[in-house]
Design a protein around this motif. Sequence first.
Motif, PDB file in Angstrom:
ATOM      1  N   ASP A   1     167.570 149.020 -57.590  1.00 28.87           N
ATOM      2  CA  ASP A   1     166.723 149.561 -58.531  1.00 28.87           C
ATOM      3  C   ASP A   1     166.487 148.807 -59.487  1.00 28.87           C
ATOM      4  O   ASP A   1     166.959 148.961 -60.415  1.00 28.87           O
ATOM      5  CB  ASP A   1     165.708 150.650 -58.280  1.00 28.87           C
ATOM      6  N   LEU A   2     166.379 147.540 -59.518  1.00 26.99           N
ATOM      7  CA  LEU A   2     166.255 146.306 -60.422  1.00 26.99           C
ATOM      8  C   LEU A   2     164.595 146.367 -61.370  1.00 26.99           C
ATOM      9  O   LEU A   2     164.625 145.250 -62.113  1.00 26.99           O
ATOM     10  CB  LEU A   2     166.489 145.569 -60.657  1.00 26.99           C
ATOM     11  N   GLY A   3     163.217 147.066 -61.220  1.00 20.85           N
ATOM     12  CA  GLY A   3     161.735 147.835 -61.743  1.00 20.85           C
ATOM     13  C   GLY A   3     161.632 146.719 -61.009  1.00 20.85           C
ATOM     14  O   GLY A   3     160.219 146.200 -61.321  1.00 20.85           O
ATOM     15  N   GLY A   4     161.483 146.412 -59.456  1.00 18.17           N
ATOM     16  CA  GLY A   4     160.950 145.353 -59.120  1.00 18.17           C
ATOM     17  C   GLY A   4     161.239 144.063 -58.667  1.00 18.17           C
ATOM     18  O   GLY A   4     160.385 143.581 -57.930  1.00 18.17           O
TER      19      GLY A   4
ATOM     20  N   PHE B   1     174.245 142.347 -64.118  1.00 16.61           N
ATOM     21  CA  PHE B   1     176.073 142.168 -64.216  1.00 16.61           C
ATOM     22  C   PHE B   1     175.625 143.389 -65.179  1.00 16.61           C
ATOM     23  O   PHE B   1     177.126 144.375 -65.328  1.00 16.61           O
ATOM     24  CB  PHE B   1     175.841 140.969 -65.047  1.00 16.61           C
ATOM     25  N   ASP B   2     174.643 143.708 -65.916  1.00 15.66           N
ATOM     26  CA  ASP B   2     174.593 144.984 -66.616  1.00 15.66           C
ATOM     27  C   ASP B   2     174.425 146.531 -65.394  1.00 15.66           C
ATOM     28  O   ASP B   2     175.311 147.028 -65.966  1.00 15.66           O
ATOM     29  CB  ASP B   2     172.868 145.232 -67.201  1.00 15.66           C
ATOM     30  N   TYR B   3     174.409 146.091 -64.692  1.00 16.07           N
ATOM     31  CA  TYR B   3     174.170 147.269 -63.438  1.00 16.07           C
ATOM     32  C   TYR B   3     175.085 147.959 -63.114  1.00 16.07           C
ATOM     33  O   TYR B   3     175.958 149.145 -63.949  1.00 16.07           O
ATOM     34  CB  TYR B   3     173.297 147.080 -62.347  1.00 16.07           C
ATOM     35  N   TYR B   4     176.293 146.845 -62.822  1.00 18.16           N
ATOM     36  CA  TYR B   4     177.681 147.200 -62.184  1.00 18.16           C
ATOM     37  C   TYR B   4     178.296 147.596 -63.811  1.00 18.16           C
ATOM     38  O   TYR B   4     179.323 147.507 -62.587  1.00 18.16           O
ATOM     39  CB  TYR B   4     177.953 145.914 -61.380  1.00 18.16           C
TER      40      TYR B   4
END
Length: 525
Positions: free
Chosen positions: A374-377, A397-400
């Motif tokens: 979920d990346l805010g839509g 990239f930031d999420y992982y």
Amino acid sequence: MAKIAYILLCHKDPDAIIKQAKRLTAAGDYMAIHFDASAKPEHFKAIRAALNDNPNVTFAHKRIKCGWGEWSLVQATLYAVESAVKAFPRATHFYMLSGDCMAIKSAEYTHRFLDDNDADFIESFDYFDSDWIKTGMKEERLIYRHFFNERTQKRRFYASYHLQQRLGLTREIPADIQVQIGSQWWCLRRRTIEWVLEFTKKRRDVMRFFRTTWIPDETFFQTIVRHVVPETEIRTRTLTFLMFTDYGMPVVFYDDHYDLLLSQDFLFARKISPEAFDLKRRLGLLYAAEGVQFQISNEGRNLFKFLSGRGRIGRRFATRFWETESTLGRERELMIVICKKWHVAKRVLDRIRQVTNVPAIEYLFNEDDTPLPDLGGIQKTLGKRTRHRRALMRMLFDYYETDRLIVCMDPGEMDLLQDFAGDRSMTRMLEIQCNFTETYLIGHAMRVGLAGEQTSAETLERLLPTIRNDMVFESDRIRDAEFENMSRMREGATIDENARALSRFLSIGEDKGREIASAEYLFAD
């Protein structure tokens, strides 16, 4: 057996009208013609002279001048229908046609189809709840009065419209009428036509309302039929095959569309090009033919979209102005696996996950259901992912919490490949080149809707080289782009050759590349 009274609205090409009338009535059917009163008088005289002795042809008892979007089109239709009802008491069905329409089935097939389907065929979707109107006016077509033709009197049309807006001169839709909308090409049973004509005499309020709506040929019959006929007896579809381009213009059919038209689940098609002499000749002979078997595959719309799209290099989704200067980050490394056989790329990705710790995501720009966090839509639809591709990648990239990320893309996504290749980050690509058997190509055509279970062998024979050439074209375009840091795996290559390609792509040792490439099932269909 069904006997059809064709309702023909026309304004040009008298020779084609005469041929069409003779062709359709030769099989025992009827025709009522309304020839636009604004057309050349000599053309109408020629039509009358050629068809006056044909007992199966009649003419609208009154001719009027017609204009696109005006009530005059509906009124002309009513005049022709009234004449047909009176002249042809044995007619069981009334079928609306234009001069650009031609039968794509035999009379034998058409009569049998109508005998087997005791229903009215007319598109009738709820005017307000459906998305039949894609752009432009919607409610305004009905609640304001339209006295001028938008095409020929544009200034007056919009001056009248804006004046009513400013003064609040709206009106109510008749309370017991639920307005419907749909194509004007319908086929109605005699009983329904008689009910519609009776309704027009009784409900003068409804007639007054529709006379000043805009484009009433898309709403009048569609609404009245729903009002007088039980819903269970209506098939919300047209029996006339028509398509529109991306620009809202009707698709025109030419000589090489013969087999495509015959395979569609429709009785007529429009528009047939005036220059399609061979197509008109073959379709003309077809209507009188007997014993013809039709293989219905119904892939026409998807096939047209596929073929017409081959000439497009650009895509719909251009980079937004606020993304033009954005970057994934100089220190980041995006690795793109490019493969037409998605199942092969997914297997390679699965092997990469087992051997390395690099996060890997499957076809995120091609498949709606690709697993994503979920990346805010921004990840919810393919459209959003494509429009905001760089922002999406930065968030992944930031999420992982990584500087290395692998994704899969279809080779047709050239704009995405070029966009990411132009980023300040490091972009590596691995093209996986596969062999395409005839069986695979047929399966691919069915999966993407270019063919169906009933598609004829002849149609497939013509279609498969086009699909194969399209795949070759996509691969050649990637090669011609001369992307930096490009590696290639090939289905026919040795394990060592593919291992070296994987080693360069992933920046790993050849032993690990061989571990990935040695899986025997990678290229299996």
